[in-house]
Structures are given as structure tokens and as C-alpha cells.
Enzyme design. Structure first.
Site, short mmCIF file in Angstrom:
data_model
loop_
_atom_site.label_atom_id
_atom_site.label_comp_id
_atom_site.label_asym_id
_atom_site.label_seq_id
_atom_site.Cartn_x
_atom_site.Cartn_y
_atom_site.Cartn_z
N TYR A 83 1.74 46.68 18.15
CA TYR A 83 1.97 47.25 16.82
C TYR A 83 2.98 48.39 16.88
CZ TYR A 83 -2.52 44.89 16.35
OH TYR A 83 -3.52 43.97 16.41
N TYR A 97 -11.60 42.38 10.37
CA TYR A 97 -10.48 42.16 11.29
C TYR A 97 -10.91 41.11 12.31
CZ TYR A 97 -7.05 42.50 14.89
OH TYR A 97 -6.07 42.15 15.81
N ASP A 152 -18.20 37.16 14.49
CA ASP A 152 -17.17 37.61 15.43
C ASP A 152 -17.70 38.86 16.13
OD1 ASP A 152 -15.06 38.83 16.69
OD2 ASP A 152 -13.65 38.61 15.03
N LYS A 178 -13.25 40.62 24.77
CA LYS A 178 -13.17 42.04 25.18
C LYS A 178 -14.04 42.41 26.38
CE LYS A 178 -11.45 43.86 20.81
NZ LYS A 178 -10.22 44.57 21.16
N1 PMP Z 1 -11.98 40.06 16.53
C1 PMP Z 1 -12.32 41.37 16.59
C2 PMP Z 1 -13.54 41.84 15.88
C3 PMP Z 1 -11.52 42.25 17.32
O1 PMP Z 1 -11.83 43.55 17.37
C4 PMP Z 1 -10.38 41.74 18.00
C5 PMP Z 1 -9.47 42.64 18.83
N2 PMP Z 1 -9.23 43.89 18.35
C6 PMP Z 1 -10.08 40.38 17.90
C7 PMP Z 1 -10.91 39.57 17.17
C8 PMP Z 1 -8.86 39.80 18.59
O2 PMP Z 1 -9.00 39.82 19.95
P1 PMP Z 1 -7.70 39.76 20.91
O3 PMP Z 1 -6.97 41.04 20.71
O4 PMP Z 1 -8.29 39.62 22.29
O5 PMP Z 1 -6.91 38.56 20.51
#
Ligand code: PMP
Length: 426
Positions: free
Chosen positions: A18, A145, A246, A275
């Protein structure tokens, strides 16, 4: 390469997350990392408040995780997963099925969180196609997100998720308001009215509801009612719509439960993990689903789930994940999270008195100072570094999510430095 040369070459050639290539925002070369400390190339040492974006829950350079990867390396770094399988992947799948909420029995490994979300969305679409009732839209929440790839981006908050830039290409999804009742509050019928109306109106088009359970992360760092989540699960059942949770950010203890769905006692139909899965060592994600979904997809045309990343189930990453889960479960992680929660609550409380601060909130090992106006990164980022801490705010949000192994004194110092920098620079 010396530090000066490294920064010159970085500014010339390397795009950071970003960010623009104009060089307006500084970057800080890191030489090494150990425990909760980042060692900068200029010799300074920072207490890490970010766990590298929710990942490094055991701290950096952990001997057990290092050993797991070194040992796996003696056998193989990688093999393709089409037509082959291996022990690290099968062990990991078994463990994930055991640990996650009931009913999630099939595991699809992917290579990043965003891809795990794409996979989840494709599973939902293929499920309905297999049943001969094609449904291809998703109902998501404002302030949500889910990642940066196109499918994931389409279900992110339309404003903070940058939809404006990509309107022509993005799928048009449905958005309910962000959950109003906060964590700990009950959810009334009125709180779900807009969500229910969207579900009723578009049920024949909606393949799945997708949400981050309890903690809305990058879309606002909001903690919402477990009762809301429980009722969303009921509404999805009532209207025959799948639920995708998610837990890429919340998974593996961050909210105080191993998985945030446990706060509401629910199981989703599809679950995304990433993560902290590998303790922050290597990129790996997983999408889990029920036998109902995987059998339905498998027994109807085309008889296969249509996804297969090159680095699917990378053995080094799976070995790191197995070791990370072992470390977590053999530690008193609930006590660690509870202690961090109390220390964050105490340490960030003085920020409540600041005129620039809108709200301070804490859940599990997540502490948030929400400001009234966005921070100036050019000023605040070097100020955090000068104060000896690594804190990376975005917009109006200054937040901490330290490694679970952080010691009380480091955490106190981290909170004090954070409040001090916010006091001086917001
Ligand atoms: N879903 C959530 C809730 C996240 O916090 C993130 C990463 N910030 C993602 C999906 C995307 O994961 P990545 O950056 O490993 O593609």
C-alpha cells in the site's frame, strides 16, 4: 550491501505494501529479529507491537520453529500436491479438523489469506452449481476486510476496500451495515433488520454470507457482539445460505478463544485460516469446509473442485504450522492472552483522556486507539521508531497486537511509548 546503498536500491526498485514509489514514506531496514525485538540495520532495537500483521504469535527466530523447518528441509522443501501427498500436510489437516469448530472436515491448503478467501468463495459457488441451483453473489458486512485479490476485494467494505478504483472489474456484491452491538452486548431484532432484509430479498442469488467473526480487522478494528454472530448463523440456516467465516486474522487465539467463532458457539460452513497458522514463518493458508459441501462438489459435474496452487501444502510451511500449533497448545496461551488483555487495557487507558482520541478498545491480545483524524505516517512512523517500538498505524487506527510471549515489562514499555507518541503527534 551497506545501509545507505540498501535504502537507495529499495527506493529505486522495491514496491512496499500500500505504498507509492515516490519515496515519501520512510522504510527501516531490519537486520534480524528475535523474540519480540526487531534489530534495525542501524543498531537500534525495537519492541514489536505488530507480530508482523497478526502472524508471529511466538515471537521471531523461535528455536522450535527453526528446528521444525531445518528438519523438514532434510527431506524435501517442496513437491507438487497434484497426485502426491506428504506427512506434514496430512498431519496439519488432521490437527486443523480437530481444533476448529465442529463439522469442518475437509481442508484445502492455499498460499495466502486472500487466496484462501478466493477458494472459499469458489467452494460456495461450486456447491450451489452442483445442486443445480446456481447462486454466485455474496452478502458481506460494511467495514469488512478479506484480502486484496479480486474476489476477496469484492467483499471488502466498498469504501475502505478501494472499490472505486476497480468498479468495472469487481463483482457487485451485497453489503449489510457493520454490526452495531459491540462485543459483550446483546443483539436485538432491530440490529439485524437490514441484514435480514437483504438475505430475504436476495436469497435466491446469495451463495454465502462472508464475515470476519467478532473482530473486523483491517476494515476498522471493531469488536462486535457474539450474539449478532449467533443470529447470523441462524438466519443463514433459515434462508439456506452458506456462512463463510474469515478467521485469517483472528485464528489461533488472538481474540481470547482459539477461534473467534467459539465466542458465539457456532460453526461456519467454510472457514478461512492464514497468518498465525505458521507462527509467522512462511506463507500458508487453509480453507476448511464440511463434508456436505465437499461431497456435493465432488459428486456432481465437473466432479472436482477447480483450484490448485503451485505451492499448495508446501511441506516447509506445513512443518512450521505443525510446530507452531504444537507450541501454542502446549503453552498456557489463554493465560498469556488474558494477561496481555489486562496490560493493554491498563497501558492504553491514559489515551482515553486525549482530545485527539475517539475511543480505546481492547479484546484479547488486540489493543486499539481510534483517533478522530488519520495520522500523518511521515511523522508518526519515525516517532514510533525513535521511541523504540514498532507500531504501524493505518488511517485513524493505532493498534497493538503483540506476540503472545511478550513479557509484562516490554508490554508496559510498548503501551507507554504508544500513548506518548499519540499524545505528541495526533
Ligand atoms: N482476511 C483477513 C481478515 C485479513 O486480515 C487478511 C490480511 N490482512 C486477509 C484476509 C488477506 O490475507 P493475505 O494478506 O495473506 O492475502
Amino acid at each position: 550491501m551497506n545501509r545507505r546503498e540498501l535504502l537507495l536500491q529499495d527506493a529505486e526498485h522495491v514496491w512496499h505494501p500500500y505504498s507509492s514509489m515516490s519515496g515519501a514514506n520512510p522504510v527501516f531496514p531490519v537486520a534480524s529479529a528475535r523474540g519480540v525485538r526487531l534489530q534495525l540495520a542501524d543498531g537500534r532495537e525495537l519492541i514489536d507491537g505488530m507480530s508482523s500483521w497478526w502472524c508471529a504469535i511466538h515471537g521471531y527466530n523461535h528455536p522450535v520453529l527453526n528446528a521444525a523447518i531445518e528438519s523438514q528441509l532434510q527431506n524435501m522443501a517442496h513437491v507438487m500436491f497434484g497426485g502426491l501427498t506428504h506427512e506434514p500436510a496430512v498431519t496439519l489437516a488432521q490437527r486443523l479438523v480437530e481444533l476448529t469448530p465442529a463439522g469442518l472436515d475437509t481442508v484445502f491448503f492455499a498460499d495466502s489469506g486472500s487466496v484462501a478467501v478466493e477458494v472459499a468463495m469458489k467452494m460456495a459457488i461450486q456447491y450451489w452449481a452442483a445442486l443445480g441451483q446456481p447462486k454466485q453473489r455474496f452478502l458481506s458486512l460494511r467495514n469488512g476486510y478479506h484480502g486484496d485479490t479480486f474476489g476477496a476485494m469484492s467483499v471488502c467494505d466498498p469504501v475502505t476496500g478501494m472499490h472505486g478504483l476497480f468498479t468495472g472489474t469487481l463483482a457487485k456484491q451485497l453489503f449489510a451495515p457493520a454490526p452495531e452491538p459491540v462485543f459483550g452486548q446483546p443483539c436485538s431484532k432491530a440490529h439485524l433488520q437490514a441484514f435480514r432484509t437483504l438475505l430475504e430479498t436476495y436469497r435466491s442469488e446469495i451463495a454465502a454470507v462472508i464475515l470476519e467473526p467478532i473482530v473486523q480487522g483491517a476494515g476498522g478494528m471493531r469488536f462486535y457482539s457474539a450474539d449478532y454472530l449467533r443470529k447470523v448463523r441462524e438466519l443463514c440456516n433459515e434462508h439456506d445460505v452458506l456462512l463463510i467465516a474469515d478467521e485469517i486474522a483472528t485464528g489461533f487465539g488472538r481474540s481470547g478463544k482459539l477461534f473467534a467463532c467459539e465466542w458465539a458457539g457456532i460453526s461456519p460452513d467454510i472457514l478461512c485460516l492464514g497468518k498465525a497458522l505458521t507462527g509467522g514463518y512462511l506463507t500458508l493458508a487453509a480453507t476448511l469446509t464440511s463434508k456436505r459441501v465437499s461431497d456435493t462438489i465432488s459428486h456432481h459435474e465437473p466432479g472436482a473442485f477447480m483450484h490448485g496452487p503451485t505451492f499448495m501444502a508446501n511441506p516447509l510451511a506445513c512443518a512450521a504450522a505443525n510446530a507452531s500449533i504444537g507450541l501454542l497448545l502446549s503453552s498456557p496461551w489463554q493465560d498469556h492472552i488474558r494477561n496481555i488483555e489486562q496490560a493493554l487495557e491498563r497501558g492504553l487507558a491514559p489515551a482515553r483522556e486525549l482530545p485527539a482520541v475517539a475511543e480505546v478498545r481492547v479484546l484479547g491480545a488486540i489493543g486499539v486507539i481510534e483517533l478522530k483524524h488519520p495520522v500523518d505516517m511521515k511523522i508518526i512512523q519515525p516517532a514510533f521508531v525513535d521511541a523504540g517500538v514498532w507500531v504501524r498505524p493505518f488511517g485513524k487506527l493505532v493498534y497493538l497486537m503483540p506476540a503472545y510471549v511478550i513479557q509484562t515489562q516490554d508490554l508496559q514499555q510498548l503501551c507507554a511509548a504508544t500513548v506518548d507518541v499519540v499524545t505528541r503527534h495526533s
